[in-house]
Design an enzyme around this catalytic site. Structure first.
Site: not given
Length: 292
Positions: A112, A130, A176
């Protein structure tokens, strides 16, 4: 609006705590990325700059010839089937397929943050977060050519809190999670209230897995009770939702859904179900269209 992007060598993540390389390009990615690209395409039609936050960004690019991806071959029953379909794709599917086609020819699949980087304009800002350190380092390399971006190493929910509301006032947040924690659904239910409080007009796209034991109904009930306008969901199933010990499907929740996007995704799901031989698809509204 799409832009070309420099191709970056896909780097395989070997740490077993990072699992997306096993699933890149599968049915779950297809649902998430179709919805993401259509939402961004709609938002980009206005001149004002966007802030796009990818809170669980991952590595950004995945090698489908890696040992991990080859072990599952999940992409073959996902994006592979869409690209190999004999019939021409519906027009609304073309933005997504156009963004992944070149990578697929090289045996790679873009995550993404890379899809976002290829769609965004220079004036649009990408924040990609992340937590897994080796994955973060890969992501930073993959996104290095992208202008006006911030790549963060840290907790996704902390990243969202720190950057809402954005100065741009318009944009999208993609959530996500890897769902490795048993209380992830409880965490999301708590976090949704904060998102509304901090940025009631923002577009939020939340992905979730469907397994027999997971709190999917509770999550949707909480989204309904939150009362953010134009709250909509879609789900794709590869097995009956109550089948034990398997991942049976996945879903997305879309808060402040851009106009026409739910209807367009619903139409595409009929095509995707047929091409990918899905067990079933579901979709519907959880909250009506109203002023926040």
């Amino acid at each position: 609006m799409m832009r070309s992007a420099n191709r970056t060598e896909a780097i395989t993540i070997n740490d077993m705590n990072y699992r997306h390389v096993y699933h890149a390009g599968n049915f779950a990615d297809v649902l998430k990325h179709v919805a993401l690209t259509l939402c961004l395409d709609y938002l980009l039609k206005k001149d004002g700059p966007l802030c796009i936050i990818d809170a669980h960004a991952g590595a950004g690019l995945y090698d489908l010839n890696s040992e991990e991806a080859a072990r599952t071959g999940e992409w073959r029953k996902g994006i592979g089937l869409l690209l190999e379909a004999a019939a021409p794709p519906p027009p609304d599917l073309e933005p997504y397929l156009g963004l992944v086609d070149d990578d697929m020819r090289l045996g790679q699949y873009p995550g993404s943050p890379l899809l976002i980087s290829r769609m965004k304009r220079t004036k649009d800002r990408l924040i990609a977060c992340e937590l897994h350190e080796p994955t973060f380092k890969t992501l930073r390399t993959v996104l290095e050519p992208t202008e006006n971006k911030l790549v963060l190493w840290g907790n996704a929910y902390g990243c969202i809190r720190a950057n809402l509301p954005p100065a741009e006032r318009r944009g999208l947040v993609l959530i996500d999670p890897p769902f490795e924690k048993k209380d992830e659904f409880d965490t999301l239910i708590r976090q949704m209230t904060q998102w509304k409080r901090r940025w009631a007009t923002g577009v939020f796209l939340l992905w979730y897995p469907i397994k027999a034991h997971l709190q999917v109904d509770e999550l949707k009930d909480a989204a309904r009770a939150l009362g953010m306008p134009r709250t909509w969901f879609a789900e794709t199933l590869v097995y009956p939702r109550d089948q034990p010990n398997t991942m049976n499907g996945c879903g997305i929740l879309l808060f402040n859904a851009p106009y026409t996007i739910p209807e367009r995704v619903e139409a595409l799901l009929c095509h995707i179900k047929a091409v990918m031989a899905l067990y079933e698809v579901y979709f519907g509204w959880l909250a009506p269209d109203q002023a926040p």
